[in-house]
Design a protein around this motif. Structure first.
Motif, PDB file in Angstrom:
ATOM      1  N   ASN A   1       0.761  -0.798  -0.025  1.00  0.00           N
ATOM      2  CA  ASN A   1      -0.197  -0.468   0.029  1.00  0.00           C
ATOM      3  C   ASN A   1       0.568   1.186   0.527  1.00  0.00           C
ATOM      4  OD1 ASN A   1      -1.616   1.800   0.165  1.00  0.00           O
ATOM      5  ND2 ASN A   1      -2.491   1.496   2.191  1.00  0.00           N
ATOM      6  N   ILE A   2       1.232   2.178  -0.723  1.00  0.00           N
ATOM      7  CA  ILE A   2       1.994   3.190  -1.200  1.00  0.00           C
ATOM      8  C   ILE A   2       0.826   4.744  -0.697  1.00  0.00           C
ATOM      9  CG2 ILE A   2       3.280   4.399  -2.769  1.00  0.00           C
ATOM     10  CD1 ILE A   2       3.283   1.507  -4.654  1.00  0.00           C
ATOM     11  N   VAL A   3       1.120   5.164   0.150  1.00  0.00           N
ATOM     12  CA  VAL A   3       0.441   6.170   1.060  1.00  0.00           C
ATOM     13  C   VAL A   3       1.464   7.522   0.642  1.00  0.00           C
ATOM     14  CG1 VAL A   3      -0.152   7.394   2.708  1.00  0.00           C
ATOM     15  CG2 VAL A   3      -0.375   4.865   2.605  1.00  0.00           C
ATOM     16  N   ASP A   4       0.542   8.155  -0.483  1.00  0.00           N
ATOM     17  CA  ASP A   4       1.867  10.098   0.005  1.00  0.00           C
ATOM     18  C   ASP A   4       0.436  10.473   1.016  1.00  0.00           C
ATOM     19  OD1 ASP A   4       1.854  12.444  -1.049  1.00  0.00           O
ATOM     20  OD2 ASP A   4       1.299  12.247  -2.376  1.00  0.00           O
ATOM     21  N   VAL A   5       1.664  10.597   2.445  1.00  0.00           N
ATOM     22  CA  VAL A   5       0.866  11.696   3.183  1.00  0.00           C
ATOM     23  C   VAL A   5       0.494  12.572   3.404  1.00  0.00           C
ATOM     24  CG1 VAL A   5       2.606   9.860   4.456  1.00  0.00           C
ATOM     25  CG2 VAL A   5       3.151  12.299   3.832  1.00  0.00           C
ATOM     26  N   SER A   6       1.252  13.736   1.993  1.00  0.00           N
ATOM     27  CA  SER A   6       0.073  14.791   1.520  1.00  0.00           C
ATOM     28  C   SER A   6      -0.666  15.308   0.900  1.00  0.00           C
ATOM     29  CB  SER A   6       1.374  15.614   0.761  1.00  0.00           C
ATOM     30  OG  SER A   6       1.470  15.367  -0.471  1.00  0.00           O
ATOM     31  N   ASN A   7      -1.312  14.061   0.519  1.00  0.00           N
ATOM     32  CA  ASN A   7      -2.629  13.934   0.486  1.00  0.00           C
ATOM     33  C   ASN A   7      -3.712  14.882   0.957  1.00  0.00           C
ATOM     34  OD1 ASN A   7      -4.546  12.411  -1.500  1.00  0.00           O
ATOM     35  ND2 ASN A   7      -5.370  10.932  -0.445  1.00  0.00           N
ATOM     36  N   GLY A   8      -4.652  15.372   0.000  1.00  0.00           N
ATOM     37  CA  GLY A   8      -5.054  16.436   1.225  1.00  0.00           C
ATOM     38  C   GLY A   8      -4.710  17.608   1.114  1.00  0.00           C
ATOM     39  N   ILE A   9      -3.451  17.665   1.483  1.00  0.00           N
ATOM     40  CA  ILE A   9      -3.137  18.688   1.837  1.00  0.00           C
ATOM     41  C   ILE A   9      -2.175  20.212   0.583  1.00  0.00           C
ATOM     42  CG2 ILE A   9      -0.789  19.703   3.403  1.00  0.00           C
ATOM     43  CD1 ILE A   9      -1.486  16.486   4.565  1.00  0.00           C
ATOM     44  N   GLU A  10      -3.101  20.987   0.503  1.00  0.00           N
ATOM     45  CA  GLU A  10      -3.582  21.978  -0.721  1.00  0.00           C
ATOM     46  C   GLU A  10      -1.751  23.245  -0.008  1.00  0.00           C
ATOM     47  OE1 GLU A  10      -4.930  26.474  -2.027  1.00  0.00           O
ATOM     48  OE2 GLU A  10      -5.394  24.908  -0.330  1.00  0.00           O
ATOM     49  N   LEU A  11      -0.347  22.616  -1.010  1.00  0.00           N
ATOM     50  CA  LEU A  11       0.612  23.061  -0.851  1.00  0.00           C
ATOM     51  C   LEU A  11       1.038  24.307  -1.256  1.00  0.00           C
ATOM     52  CD1 LEU A  11       3.449  20.102  -2.647  1.00  0.00           C
ATOM     53  CD2 LEU A  11       2.121  20.263  -0.033  1.00  0.00           C
ATOM     54  N   LEU A  12       1.711  24.819  -0.126  1.00  0.00           N
ATOM     55  CA  LEU A  12       2.242  26.792  -0.276  1.00  0.00           C
ATOM     56  C   LEU A  12       3.327  26.670  -1.611  1.00  0.00           C
ATOM     57  CD1 LEU A  12       2.453  27.507   3.402  1.00  0.00           C
ATOM     58  CD2 LEU A  12       1.053  27.952   1.737  1.00  0.00           C
TER      59      LEU A  12
ATOM     60  N   MET B   1      -1.710  14.026   8.109  1.00  0.00           N
ATOM     61  CA  MET B   1      -0.535  13.572   7.748  1.00  0.00           C
ATOM     62  C   MET B   1      -0.959  12.069   8.637  1.00  0.00           C
ATOM     63  SD  MET B   1       2.667  15.323   7.361  1.00  0.00           S
ATOM     64  CE  MET B   1       4.324  14.630   6.706  1.00  0.00           C
ATOM     65  N   VAL B   2      -0.943  12.714   9.809  1.00  0.00           N
ATOM     66  CA  VAL B   2      -1.711  11.237  11.350  1.00  0.00           C
ATOM     67  C   VAL B   2      -2.517  10.843  10.445  1.00  0.00           C
ATOM     68  CG1 VAL B   2      -2.037  10.884  13.345  1.00  0.00           C
ATOM     69  CG2 VAL B   2      -0.068  12.747  12.924  1.00  0.00           C
ATOM     70  N   ASP B   3      -2.948  11.534   9.801  1.00  0.00           N
ATOM     71  CA  ASP B   3      -5.158  10.683   9.655  1.00  0.00           C
ATOM     72  C   ASP B   3      -4.754   9.821   8.444  1.00  0.00           C
ATOM     73  OD1 ASP B   3      -6.744  11.744  11.351  1.00  0.00           O
ATOM     74  OD2 ASP B   3      -7.048  13.018  10.147  1.00  0.00           O
TER      75      ASP B   3
ATOM     76  N   ASN C   1       7.513  24.618  -7.505  1.00  0.00           N
ATOM     77  CA  ASN C   1       8.112  26.154  -7.149  1.00  0.00           C
ATOM     78  C   ASN C   1       6.614  25.822  -5.556  1.00  0.00           C
ATOM     79  OD1 ASN C   1       8.462  27.518  -9.524  1.00  0.00           O
ATOM     80  ND2 ASN C   1       7.469  26.630 -10.811  1.00  0.00           N
ATOM     81  N   TYR C   2       6.462  24.416  -4.740  1.00  0.00           N
ATOM     82  CA  TYR C   2       5.678  24.086  -4.025  1.00  0.00           C
ATOM     83  C   TYR C   2       6.740  23.493  -3.245  1.00  0.00           C
ATOM     84  CZ  TYR C   2       1.369  24.609  -6.448  1.00  0.00           C
ATOM     85  OH  TYR C   2       0.970  24.920  -8.150  1.00  0.00           O
ATOM     86  N   ASP C   3       6.593  24.077  -1.569  1.00  0.00           N
ATOM     87  CA  ASP C   3       7.124  23.823  -0.619  1.00  0.00           C
ATOM     88  C   ASP C   3       6.426  22.720  -0.030  1.00  0.00           C
ATOM     89  OD1 ASP C   3       8.487  23.722   1.801  1.00  0.00           O
ATOM     90  OD2 ASP C   3       8.478  25.869   1.894  1.00  0.00           O
ATOM     91  N   PRO C   4       7.584  21.250   0.248  1.00  0.00           N
ATOM     92  CA  PRO C   4       7.115  20.499   0.666  1.00  0.00           C
ATOM     93  C   PRO C   4       7.165  19.497   2.161  1.00  0.00           C
ATOM     94  CG  PRO C   4       9.074  19.909  -0.247  1.00  0.00           C
ATOM     95  CD  PRO C   4       8.983  21.952  -0.279  1.00  0.00           C
ATOM     96  N   HIS C   5       7.654  20.753   2.598  1.00  0.00           N
ATOM     97  CA  HIS C   5       8.030  20.684   4.377  1.00  0.00           C
ATOM     98  C   HIS C   5       7.241  20.458   5.386  1.00  0.00           C
ATOM     99  CE1 HIS C   5      12.228  22.142   2.330  1.00  0.00           C
ATOM    100  NE2 HIS C   5      11.622  21.124   2.254  1.00  0.00           N
TER     101      HIS C   5
END
Length: 250
Positions: free
Chosen positions: A79-90, A125-127, A110-114
């Motif tokens: 199961n591959i999980v992108d933990v940024s799923n559902g998060i709007e990047l700045l 991310m926890v969810d 051009n987006y900050d991933p931190h």
């Protein structure tokens, strides 16, 4: 047996350990200090991921190399999980592509991933990790949900503590002598900042003009400290500190 989880970076590694506890074996893929953008997984790393039940990564903006592993993953159990799923990047405020200095320019964004530097975003991310565990191990669903909720309360308290501290601070400006990766933290807590580099810049050295502006800013605003990244040689921070008399801190 236990669920096998491989996490690319420490934040999701730590989150997964807090949620899964004794129900999973969690492995950190990248050693501390490794440049995540330009990491080149070895055959052993790829095998480790393929033999896992869950692979946690931060997204294509942080780990562009993960796409090759995902496209080649043939294990039905993985199961591959992108933990940024559902998060709007700045977007990087400077408009400068974030292509860390080790990168040859092939990877730019051009987006900050931190994203974990804002505790309220870390909640999502926890969810995402909790949902992956519940999907993989439904019989222990309640266990994972309870642990995730408990950990989210700690993150909320951390956010409240930081907010209260900054609200009562006499100075709300921070100076960085390294590559600026704290946009989410700055954005969350309403801080001002000056940085020697434009975001996660690919520049080898900051310009003389940029350094001069920082020195003037420190003197004009009574700044007491200048910060830099861990695992880097702080020669720029030392140089600015010598000219301004401030401390330099990791």
């Amino acid at each position: 047996g236990k669920i096998k989880i491989t996490a690319s970076l420490f934040p999701q590694y730590d989150f997964a350990k807090q949620i899964a506890r004794d129900k999973a074996d969690v492995t950190l893929l990248l050693p501390p200090g490794t440049e995540s953008h330009t990491f080149d997984p070895t055959p052993t790393d790829i095998m480790k991921i393929s033999n896992s039940d869950i692979f946690l990564y931060t997204g294509e903006n942080m780990e562009p190399w993960a796409g090759r592993i995902i496209s080649g993953a043939k294990s039905a159990k993985l199961n591959i999980v992108d933990v940024s799923n559902g998060i709007e990047l700045l977007k990087n405020k400077s408009g400068h592509s974030c292509s860390h200095h080790e990168c040859s320019g092939k990877h730019e964004h051009n987006y900050d991933p931190h994203i974990w530097l804002d505790p309220t975003i870390a909640l999502k991310m926890v969810d995402n990790i909790k949902d992956a565990l519940c999907d993989k191990d439904p019989k222990n669903k309640e266990f994972y949900i309870n642990n995730a909720n408990e950990y989210k309360e700690k993150l909320k308290k951390l956010d409240s503590d930081i907010m209260n501290y900054i609200n009562n601070a006499s100075c709300k400006s921070i100076v960085f002598a390294g590559r600026f990766a704290h946009l989410y933290f700055i954005n969350r807590y309403g801080l001002n900042y000056k940085s020697a580099f434009k975001g996660c810049s690919s520049e080898a050295e900051p310009s003389v003009k940029s350094i001069s502006k920082i020195i003037s800013f420190i003197k004009d605003n009574g700044i007491k400290a200048i910060y830099y990244e861990e695992f880097t040689e702080p020669k720029i921070a030392k140089s600015i500190a010598e000219q301004t008399g401030v401390n330099f801190k990791i």
